[in-house]
Write a protein that holds these residues in place. Sequence first.
Motif, short mmCIF file in Angstrom:
data_model
loop_
_atom_site.label_atom_id
_atom_site.label_comp_id
_atom_site.label_asym_id
_atom_site.label_seq_id
_atom_site.Cartn_x
_atom_site.Cartn_y
_atom_site.Cartn_z
N LYS A 134 -14.10 22.68 33.50
CA LYS A 134 -13.21 23.73 32.99
C LYS A 134 -11.78 23.53 33.48
N SER A 135 -11.62 23.24 34.76
CA SER A 135 -10.28 23.07 35.33
C SER A 135 -9.60 21.81 34.78
N PHE A 136 -10.36 20.73 34.64
CA PHE A 136 -9.77 19.48 34.14
C PHE A 136 -9.45 19.57 32.65
N ASP A 137 -10.24 20.32 31.91
CA ASP A 137 -9.95 20.54 30.49
C ASP A 137 -8.62 21.29 30.36
N TYR A 138 -8.45 22.30 31.19
CA TYR A 138 -7.21 23.10 31.17
C TYR A 138 -6.01 22.26 31.58
N MET A 139 -6.14 21.52 32.68
CA MET A 139 -5.00 20.75 33.20
C MET A 139 -4.68 19.54 32.33
N GLU A 141 -5.01 19.32 29.01
CA GLU A 141 -4.29 19.78 27.82
C GLU A 141 -2.82 20.08 28.13
N ARG A 142 -2.53 20.54 29.34
CA ARG A 142 -1.17 20.93 29.72
C ARG A 142 -0.47 19.87 30.57
N ARG A 143 -1.12 18.72 30.74
CA ARG A 143 -0.58 17.60 31.53
C ARG A 143 -0.16 18.03 32.94
N LEU A 174 -9.40 28.52 41.01
CA LEU A 174 -8.71 28.12 42.23
C LEU A 174 -8.17 26.71 42.11
N LEU A 175 -8.95 25.79 41.54
CA LEU A 175 -8.48 24.41 41.38
C LEU A 175 -7.24 24.35 40.49
N ILE A 176 -7.24 25.13 39.41
CA ILE A 176 -6.07 25.16 38.52
C ILE A 176 -4.85 25.67 39.26
N ASN A 177 -5.02 26.76 40.00
CA ASN A 177 -3.89 27.36 40.72
C ASN A 177 -3.33 26.43 41.80
N ILE A 178 -4.19 25.64 42.41
CA ILE A 178 -3.73 24.72 43.45
C ILE A 178 -2.76 23.70 42.87
N PHE A 179 -3.07 23.18 41.67
CA PHE A 179 -2.28 22.08 41.11
C PHE A 179 -1.16 22.51 40.17
N ILE A 180 -0.96 23.82 40.01
CA ILE A 180 0.17 24.27 39.20
C ILE A 180 1.47 23.74 39.83
N PRO A 181 2.33 23.08 39.04
CA PRO A 181 3.57 22.50 39.59
C PRO A 181 4.45 23.52 40.31
N ASN A 182 5.14 23.01 41.33
CA ASN A 182 6.10 23.80 42.11
C ASN A 182 5.46 24.91 42.94
N THR A 183 4.16 24.79 43.20
CA THR A 183 3.51 25.72 44.12
C THR A 183 3.32 25.01 45.46
N VAL A 237 -6.21 13.70 37.01
CA VAL A 237 -5.55 14.04 35.75
C VAL A 237 -4.13 13.49 35.83
N SER A 238 -3.73 12.73 34.82
CA SER A 238 -2.37 12.18 34.79
C SER A 238 -1.40 13.23 34.29
N GLU A 239 -0.30 13.41 35.03
CA GLU A 239 0.70 14.38 34.58
C GLU A 239 1.58 13.82 33.47
N GLU A 240 1.56 12.49 33.26
CA GLU A 240 2.34 11.87 32.18
C GLU A 240 1.61 11.95 30.84
N THR A 241 0.30 11.68 30.85
CA THR A 241 -0.45 11.61 29.59
C THR A 241 -1.53 12.67 29.48
N GLY A 242 -1.93 13.29 30.58
CA GLY A 242 -3.03 14.24 30.57
C GLY A 242 -4.40 13.57 30.58
N ALA A 243 -4.42 12.22 30.67
CA ALA A 243 -5.69 11.49 30.65
C ALA A 243 -6.49 11.75 31.93
N ILE A 244 -7.81 11.81 31.76
CA ILE A 244 -8.72 12.01 32.89
C ILE A 244 -9.29 10.67 33.31
N SER A 245 -9.25 10.40 34.62
CA SER A 245 -9.77 9.15 35.17
C SER A 245 -10.66 9.44 36.37
#
Length: 295
Positions: A134-139, A141-143, A174-183, A237-245
Amino acid sequence: MNDFNQIFNLQSWQEIIQLNLTPWRLFIAIVDISLITFLIYSALRSVQGTKLMTLVRGVLLFIMLKIISGWLGLGTFEWLLNQVITYGVIAAVIVFQPEIRRGLESLGRTTNIFSFSLSDDKQKQSSHIKAYEKSFDYMSERRIGALIVIEQSQTLEEYISTGIKLDADITAELLINIFIPNTPLHDGAVIIQGDKIAVTSAYLPLTESSTISKEFGTRHRAAIGISELSDAITLIVSEETGAISITQNGEFYPDLSKSEFHDFLIKNLEDTTKTSKRDKLLKKLKTKRGQANEK
């Protein structure tokens, strides 16, 4: 047998055989040897790929040297080896304390002699997998860049000490909130230990491999680096392409589809006993990676 040298002494073996001539005694001796063989094999399998394997190799080397020195009559050298072995056990317990602790914890979880928590553990793993998906799907899509390290049999205490302690339940929110930029916590890696988010903002070693494409940045190099030094699984999750590795055991599997990501998590975090299916999946991902490199 009170001495290593007696293992290679024909007379000692003849005495043992004579003592076990009756069928019952012979049966007990076979069971005894089988149990010891199984325990040694299980112990070697459990420490394979960890720092403890280095200790095992060292112990085997000292045993071989002791046997050879006994054959050659090197009394002083044999005495020195005896001292090293005697005090080396204490030193090994201190140096490898985290690995020993994790091994005993793993043994306790595997046997479940005093607890019937297998179904609970499976439910937790299933819940964790859903949180990762769920968290990786969200992140994706939004890179939103992300790096999660899931500890396996080998301890990651060395890297956990560099992060900010959380000790929180694993949830997608919680995982999504941790990786939100500028937090405050988005830089660095999240490390999962057991069923908890142990720390965030942890520092990981970068791979020195020259085969990694320049299109992959520090996050991917850190993921590969930690997988080269441990048996941990890393999710990126890549912030440039959104690709999952994913990285595991030094292998890098880039740009996974949602179904491939799901299958990998199921095979490696839930159905850990089905090694044949897991191997087939890894082979498929390696083939896909090779085809991508050719392009």
